[in-house]
Every structure is written in structure tokens, then in C-alpha cells.
Design a protein around this motif. Structure first.
Motif, PDB file in Angstrom:
ATOM      1  N   GLY B   5       0.971  -1.387  -0.035  1.00  0.00           N
ATOM      2  CA  GLY B   5       0.235  -0.038  -0.187  1.00  0.00           C
ATOM      3  C   GLY B   5       0.666   0.900   0.082  1.00  0.00           C
ATOM      4  N   GLU B   6       0.487   2.039  -0.613  1.00  0.00           N
ATOM      5  CA  GLU B   6       1.066   3.122  -0.579  1.00  0.00           C
ATOM      6  C   GLU B   6       0.094   4.864  -0.688  1.00  0.00           C
ATOM      7  N   VAL B   7       0.492   5.674  -0.018  1.00  0.00           N
ATOM      8  CA  VAL B   7      -0.482   6.979  -0.350  1.00  0.00           C
ATOM      9  C   VAL B   7       0.111   8.158  -0.984  1.00  0.00           C
ATOM     10  N   GLU B   8       0.058   8.796  -2.230  1.00  0.00           N
ATOM     11  CA  GLU B   8       0.713   9.709  -2.566  1.00  0.00           C
ATOM     12  C   GLU B   8      -0.380  10.835  -2.240  1.00  0.00           C
ATOM     13  N   VAL B   9       0.086  11.926  -2.046  1.00  0.00           N
ATOM     14  CA  VAL B   9      -0.405  13.438  -2.244  1.00  0.00           C
ATOM     15  C   VAL B   9      -0.221  13.895  -2.844  1.00  0.00           C
ATOM     16  N   GLU B  10      -1.749  14.347  -4.248  1.00  0.00           N
ATOM     17  CA  GLU B  10      -1.592  14.569  -5.657  1.00  0.00           C
ATOM     18  C   GLU B  10      -1.637  16.096  -5.127  1.00  0.00           C
ATOM     19  N   SER B  11      -2.749  16.917  -4.902  1.00  0.00           N
ATOM     20  CA  SER B  11      -2.548  18.641  -4.192  1.00  0.00           C
ATOM     21  C   SER B  11      -2.845  19.021  -3.022  1.00  0.00           C
ATOM     22  N   VAL B  12      -2.860  19.714  -3.506  1.00  0.00           N
ATOM     23  CA  VAL B  12      -3.572  19.677  -2.056  1.00  0.00           C
ATOM     24  C   VAL B  12      -4.979  19.636  -1.146  1.00  0.00           C
ATOM     25  N   SER B  13      -5.839  19.093  -2.324  1.00  0.00           N
ATOM     26  CA  SER B  13      -7.152  19.021  -1.641  1.00  0.00           C
ATOM     27  C   SER B  13      -7.441  17.614  -2.162  1.00  0.00           C
ATOM     28  N   GLU B  14      -6.666  16.285  -2.978  1.00  0.00           N
ATOM     29  CA  GLU B  14      -6.905  15.333  -2.538  1.00  0.00           C
ATOM     30  C   GLU B  14      -6.037  14.498  -2.423  1.00  0.00           C
ATOM     31  N   VAL B  15      -6.159  13.515  -2.075  1.00  0.00           N
ATOM     32  CA  VAL B  15      -5.174  12.227  -1.106  1.00  0.00           C
ATOM     33  C   VAL B  15      -5.778  10.955  -2.496  1.00  0.00           C
ATOM     34  N   ARG B  16      -4.511  10.517  -3.422  1.00  0.00           N
ATOM     35  CA  ARG B  16      -4.734   9.215  -4.001  1.00  0.00           C
ATOM     36  C   ARG B  16      -3.964   7.928  -3.056  1.00  0.00           C
ATOM     37  N   VAL B  17      -5.648   7.175  -3.155  1.00  0.00           N
ATOM     38  CA  VAL B  17      -4.932   5.540  -2.037  1.00  0.00           C
ATOM     39  C   VAL B  17      -4.933   4.807  -3.231  1.00  0.00           C
ATOM     40  N   HIS B  18      -3.349   3.771  -3.071  1.00  0.00           N
ATOM     41  CA  HIS B  18      -3.521   2.445  -4.048  1.00  0.00           C
ATOM     42  C   HIS B  18      -3.807   1.514  -2.525  1.00  0.00           C
ATOM     43  N   SER B  19      -4.767   0.798  -2.459  1.00  0.00           N
ATOM     44  CA  SER B  19      -4.561  -0.569  -1.353  1.00  0.00           C
ATOM     45  C   SER B  19      -4.539  -2.195  -2.850  1.00  0.00           C
ATOM     46  N   ASP B  20      -3.344  -2.627  -2.431  1.00  0.00           N
ATOM     47  CA  ASP B  20      -3.573  -3.946  -3.405  1.00  0.00           C
ATOM     48  C   ASP B  20      -4.401  -5.036  -2.500  1.00  0.00           C
ATOM     49  N   ARG B  21      -5.300  -4.019  -1.388  1.00  0.00           N
ATOM     50  CA  ARG B  21      -6.595  -5.183  -1.338  1.00  0.00           C
ATOM     51  C   ARG B  21      -7.788  -4.373  -1.462  1.00  0.00           C
ATOM     52  N   PHE B  22      -8.054  -3.576  -1.610  1.00  0.00           N
ATOM     53  CA  PHE B  22      -9.403  -2.677  -1.749  1.00  0.00           C
ATOM     54  C   PHE B  22      -9.539  -2.105  -2.999  1.00  0.00           C
ATOM     55  N   GLY B  23      -8.281  -1.415  -3.441  1.00  0.00           N
ATOM     56  CA  GLY B  23      -8.868  -0.998  -4.927  1.00  0.00           C
ATOM     57  C   GLY B  23      -8.150   0.731  -4.786  1.00  0.00           C
ATOM     58  N   ASP B  24      -7.966   1.287  -5.456  1.00  0.00           N
ATOM     59  CA  ASP B  24      -7.523   2.728  -5.857  1.00  0.00           C
ATOM     60  C   ASP B  24      -8.646   4.020  -4.696  1.00  0.00           C
ATOM     61  N   PHE B  25      -8.170   4.453  -4.121  1.00  0.00           N
ATOM     62  CA  PHE B  25      -9.344   5.352  -4.083  1.00  0.00           C
ATOM     63  C   PHE B  25      -9.168   7.121  -4.501  1.00  0.00           C
ATOM     64  N   THR B  26      -9.708   7.923  -4.801  1.00  0.00           N
ATOM     65  CA  THR B  26      -9.237   8.696  -4.024  1.00  0.00           C
ATOM     66  C   THR B  26     -10.247  10.443  -3.649  1.00  0.00           C
ATOM     67  N   VAL B  27      -9.353  10.434  -2.199  1.00  0.00           N
ATOM     68  CA  VAL B  27      -9.930  10.803  -0.860  1.00  0.00           C
ATOM     69  C   VAL B  27      -9.866  12.029  -0.653  1.00  0.00           C
ATOM     70  N   PRO B  28     -10.842  12.794  -0.757  1.00  0.00           N
ATOM     71  CA  PRO B  28     -10.130  14.736  -0.546  1.00  0.00           C
ATOM     72  C   PRO B  28     -10.045  14.784   0.927  1.00  0.00           C
ATOM     73  N   GLU B  29      -8.805  15.325   0.889  1.00  0.00           N
ATOM     74  CA  GLU B  29      -7.872  15.721   2.234  1.00  0.00           C
ATOM     75  C   GLU B  29      -9.405  16.493   3.410  1.00  0.00           C
ATOM     76  N   ASP B  30      -9.766  17.342   3.146  1.00  0.00           N
ATOM     77  CA  ASP B  30     -10.620  17.325   4.316  1.00  0.00           C
ATOM     78  C   ASP B  30     -11.566  16.675   4.345  1.00  0.00           C
ATOM     79  N   LYS B  31     -12.263  15.235   4.515  1.00  0.00           N
ATOM     80  CA  LYS B  31     -12.567  14.516   4.874  1.00  0.00           C
ATOM     81  C   LYS B  31     -11.621  13.162   5.748  1.00  0.00           C
ATOM     82  N   VAL B  32     -10.056  14.206   6.283  1.00  0.00           N
ATOM     83  CA  VAL B  32      -9.502  12.877   6.149  1.00  0.00           C
ATOM     84  C   VAL B  32      -9.696  13.053   7.752  1.00  0.00           C
ATOM     85  N   LEU B  33      -9.631  12.411   8.555  1.00  0.00           N
ATOM     86  CA  LEU B  33     -10.026  11.667  10.250  1.00  0.00           C
ATOM     87  C   LEU B  33      -8.810  11.738  10.735  1.00  0.00           C
TER      88      LEU B  33
END
Lengths: 89, 158
Positions: B5-33
Motif C-alpha cells: 500500500g502507498e499513499v501519495e499526495v496529489e494536490s492540496v485537496s486530494e489524496v490518492r490511495v492505492h491498496s492491493d486489497r481494496f483497489g484505488d481511492f481518491t480521498v478529499p483531504e478535508d475528509k480525513v479523520l
């Protein structure tokens, strides 16, 4: 393991801000009074262990588990609604 | 440990997440808990996000951003247990909460091999301060709730 003997009402201090006071002894039960700062969480061991085990068991193995669960929830809701609709009156 | 798994910050507003197990996600940064203490049993993971499922569902994903191969199913307990209450609880004070309105409550769902037997951990809900997005898993040791409440009771029969 450090083993200490205490009398009723006596205190053990752990670090600078955690205290354990022996309040009462009744048969095979002992009542303790614990004081700690809010960031130090205090749990009964069996409760903590149960939650730790549940969390570990709840970690998902893959997407298909979530798909199956979402389908089960949807079908269950739909089943309940259909059954309710059939009720007379 | 896990290099998948690796997490890569793409821009200020989105985090792209790659998970071998669950696939790819794009996460709005302001949604991070932020979970300062992590989940019980997972004290080293502090960054999570709640994601909708790909089909509309009462179940949502709680995805760990520190370890993208770690994820949980969560649900709003009020959708399944209307009488469920976490208030009052001294640990809520640690979240800086004044009113119930400021808090979102999520139950972690355990999904066994037979998903119809899934259960909600109502004893240890995740409470989220909606304003600050700081969350904690609290323990309701009040004798009312267990770690396994069946989520799907018997269907209402006609």
C-alpha cells in the motif's frame, strides 16, 4: 512483576500522576479507586481484550466481503419492507 | 513491513490511495479523520477516511490511510438501533464536544463468513467531532452494549 502489599486505604502511585487506592475488600473482591489524567485510559482487562479482538476480527479481507455485506443489508431491508406491505390494514 | 500500500499526495485537496486489497481511492483531504489514539489494537494508525460504498448502502468504508490494506465496514448505529445512545460519556469531553450535534457516531461492523450474521460493536463506537474531524474509539462500559449486536434481525413477517 513487582508485587506490593498494601493495607486498606493505602495508595500505590504509578509515575507522577496515576494513583491506585485500595478501597474495600469483600470476600474475593477488591474495590480500587483509580485516578489518572484524561489521556490515560483505564479499562477492565477483559473489556479491553474483547474490543481489541473484535477490532482485529472486523478488519476486512477484501472488497468482496463488503459487497456481500452490502447486498445482505439491502436484501434484508427489502424483505422487511415487502413483508410489512403485505400486512393487512 | 507492508510495501504493497502507498499513499501519495496529489494536490492540496486530494489524496490518492492505492491498496492491493481494496483497489484505488481518491480521498478529499478535508475528509480525513485524525484518531490521536488510533483504534484499539491498532494504536499506530492515526489517519482514516470514511468512504461511501460503490453501490448505495447503509454500510460505509473506514479506510486507513497509514496502511491502505486496512479497512473496516462501519455504519451509523441509528439506522439499525434507534435507541442507541453514547451520551453522556466522560471521554466525549476529550473531543471538545459540547452538544450531541457536534458528534457523528459510527459502529464498526464485523462481517463473518455468512454476512447475514454480521454484527455491530456498540460497546466501542467511533465518535467523530464533526468540526475538527478528530475521532476516538470510546468504550461504553455501562452494561448496556456488547461488542456483537446482530445487525440484521429477523425480517418483519407478514
Amino acid at each position: 512483576m513487582l508485587v506490593l502489599t498494601r493495607k486498606l486505604g493505602e495508595i500505590i502511585r504509578i509515575g507522577s500522576d496515576v494513583t491506585v487506592r485500595l478501597l474495600e475488600i469483600k470476600g474475593n473482591q477488591v474495590r480500587l479507586g483509580l485516578e489518572a489524567p484524561p489521556e490515560v485510559k483505564i479499562f477492565r482487562e477483559e473489556i479491553y481484550r474483547a474490543i481489541l479482538n473484535e477490532n482485529e476480527g472486523a478488519a476486512l479481507d477484501g472488497r468482496e466481503v463488503m459487497d456481500a455485506a452490502a447486498t445482505a443489508v439491502r436484501n434484508h431491508r427489502m424483505g422487511s419492507r415487502l413483508a410489512r406491505d403485505k400486512l393487512p390494514g | 513491513m507492508n510495501v504493497a500500500g502507498e499513499v501519495e499526495v496529489e494536490s492540496v485537496s486530494e489524496v490518492r490511495v492505492h491498496s492491493d486489497r481494496f483497489g484505488d481511492f481518491t480521498v478529499p483531504e478535508d475528509k480525513v479523520l485524525t484518531l490521536p489514539e488510533g483504534l484499539i489494537g491498532f494504536p499506530n494508525y492515526h489517519s482514516f477516511v470514511i468512504m461511501e460504498h460503490r453501490t448505495p448502502s447503509l454500510l460505509r468504508w473506514l479506510l486507513c490511510l497509514d496502511e491502505p490494506d486496512l479497512a473496516f465496514a462501519v455504519a451509523d448505529p441509528s439506522d439499525f438501533f434507534p435507541d442507541y445512545r453514547v451520551w453522556p460519556h466522560e471521554e466525549l469531553d476529550g473531543l471538545g464536544l459540547e452538544r450531541a450535534d457536534d458528534v457523528a457516531v459510527l459502529a464498526i461492523i464485523t462481517i463473518p463468513g455468512d454476512p447475514s450474521a454480521m454484527s455491530a460493536n456498540l460497546m466501542a463506537p467511533l465518535v467523530v467531532n464533526v468540526g475538527t474531524r478528530v475521532a476516538r474509539q470510546i468504550i461504553l462500559d455501562n452494561g448496556l452494549y456488547s461488542t456483537r449486536h446482530p445487525l440484521l434481525g429477523p425480517s418483519v413477517q407478514g
